[in-house]
Design a protein around this motif. Sequence first.
Motif, PDB file in Angstrom:
ATOM      1  N   THR A 106       0.824  -1.206   0.000  1.00 45.84           N
ATOM      2  CA  THR A 106       0.000   0.000   0.000  1.00 45.84           C
ATOM      3  C   THR A 106       0.859   1.258   0.000  1.00 45.84           C
ATOM      4  O   THR A 106       1.807   1.364   0.785  1.00 45.84           O
ATOM      5  N   LYS A 107       0.525   2.171  -0.874  1.00 45.75           N
ATOM      6  CA  LYS A 107       1.206   3.460  -0.929  1.00 45.75           C
ATOM      7  C   LYS A 107       0.340   4.519  -0.249  1.00 45.75           C
ATOM      8  O   LYS A 107      -0.879   4.547  -0.432  1.00 45.75           O
ATOM      9  N   ILE A 108       0.988   5.389   0.521  1.00 46.94           N
ATOM     10  CA  ILE A 108       0.283   6.442   1.249  1.00 46.94           C
ATOM     11  C   ILE A 108       0.393   7.752   0.492  1.00 46.94           C
ATOM     12  O   ILE A 108       1.486   8.236   0.211  1.00 46.94           O
ATOM     13  N   LEU A 109      -0.762   8.323   0.168  1.00 45.52           N
ATOM     14  CA  LEU A 109      -0.839   9.652  -0.430  1.00 45.52           C
ATOM     15  C   LEU A 109      -1.424  10.600   0.611  1.00 45.52           C
ATOM     16  O   LEU A 109      -2.373  10.233   1.309  1.00 45.52           O
ATOM     17  N   LEU A 144      -5.374   7.210   0.661  1.00 39.71           N
ATOM     18  CA  LEU A 144      -5.315   8.675   0.619  1.00 39.71           C
ATOM     19  C   LEU A 144      -5.729   9.222   1.973  1.00 39.71           C
ATOM     20  O   LEU A 144      -6.823   8.935   2.463  1.00 39.71           O
ATOM     21  N   LEU A 145      -4.868  10.016   2.568  1.00 35.26           N
ATOM     22  CA  LEU A 145      -5.164  10.667   3.835  1.00 35.26           C
ATOM     23  C   LEU A 145      -5.341  12.157   3.577  1.00 35.26           C
ATOM     24  O   LEU A 145      -4.442  12.812   3.048  1.00 35.26           O
ATOM     25  N   ALA A 193       4.569   9.885   4.022  1.00 35.29           N
ATOM     26  CA  ALA A 193       3.872   9.773   2.735  1.00 35.29           C
ATOM     27  C   ALA A 193       4.814   9.289   1.642  1.00 35.29           C
ATOM     28  O   ALA A 193       6.004   9.619   1.625  1.00 35.29           O
ATOM     29  N   ASP A 194       4.252   8.496   0.736  1.00 35.19           N
ATOM     30  CA  ASP A 194       4.992   8.122  -0.470  1.00 35.19           C
ATOM     31  C   ASP A 194       4.877   9.218  -1.519  1.00 35.19           C
ATOM     32  O   ASP A 194       5.756   9.365  -2.371  1.00 35.19           O
ATOM     33  N   PRO A 221       8.205  13.615  -2.440  1.00 33.23           N
ATOM     34  CA  PRO A 221       7.872  14.165  -3.770  1.00 33.23           C
ATOM     35  C   PRO A 221       6.441  14.665  -3.796  1.00 33.23           C
ATOM     36  O   PRO A 221       5.589  14.188  -3.045  1.00 33.23           O
ATOM     37  N   VAL A 222       6.172  15.618  -4.680  1.00 28.09           N
ATOM     38  CA  VAL A 222       4.867  16.271  -4.724  1.00 28.09           C
ATOM     39  C   VAL A 222       4.293  16.261  -6.131  1.00 28.09           C
ATOM     40  O   VAL A 222       4.997  16.538  -7.103  1.00 28.09           O
TER      41      VAL A 222
END
Length: 248
Positions: A106-109, A144-145, A193-194, A221-222
């Motif tokens: 899982t990737k966190i955004l 997504l948070l 965050a990723d 990164p953004v």
Amino acid sequence: MCSLRSARLIIDWHNLGHTILALRLSSSHPLVRIHQLYEEIFSRFAFAHFCVTDLMRQHLIQAYGLRNVIVLMDRPPERYKPLDLDAQKKFLGILPETRGIDRNTTKILVTSTSYTPDEPLHPLLSALLKYAKTSDPSLPKILLLITGKGPMQAEYRQMIAESSLAGTDSNAKCTAKMVWLEPDDYPRLLACADLGISLHTSSSGMDFPMKIVDLFGCGVPVCAIKFDAYLDSKENLIIESRRWSKTV
């Protein structure tokens, strides 16, 4: 008042007041025009002016006829810094919204918002709904948070609750959660965050989203909505901080 106190007035322009007011009323509303005239006329009595982008500086000089306008780019406070993997694991294990998350799958955004019209969440939520329909097992899950609060929060909360992003299905490809954090926990979340997301479109198009600066301070990164205020002539993102003093 400044004359009586032997003081000098300095204005810090992070945005234009009349464009923010126009979000609530409309650009053609009489009060918006009055506010614009108020800014143009009375700002000329200030001794100096600070702003966060060169585009804002040019506007203040050309449209308002101001002098002594200096660009001071935002910089992240010291608490916005990267966290090592152990510190990230510890923090995510404490936070209810991320407890038990598998970082391997899982990737966190993370996106922070004031839930206002100049920061629309619809494009991001729509993109996640499309991503959720992908059947490729090699693609990671996404959490997504969304942090912050504001006038449109209830509307977005309902939108998420009525969609597949609500998190009711443990096997869902994408989940979106609203989070409210203590001040000291916010930079920790950013550092976990990723990817950081900035949906800020700016009422004037001339300010700089502080959230981007904070995310860069945390080494994240953004992905941001593009507008001219933070791009140079080669369309590189311009940012200055304690760790970055050049184009990134």
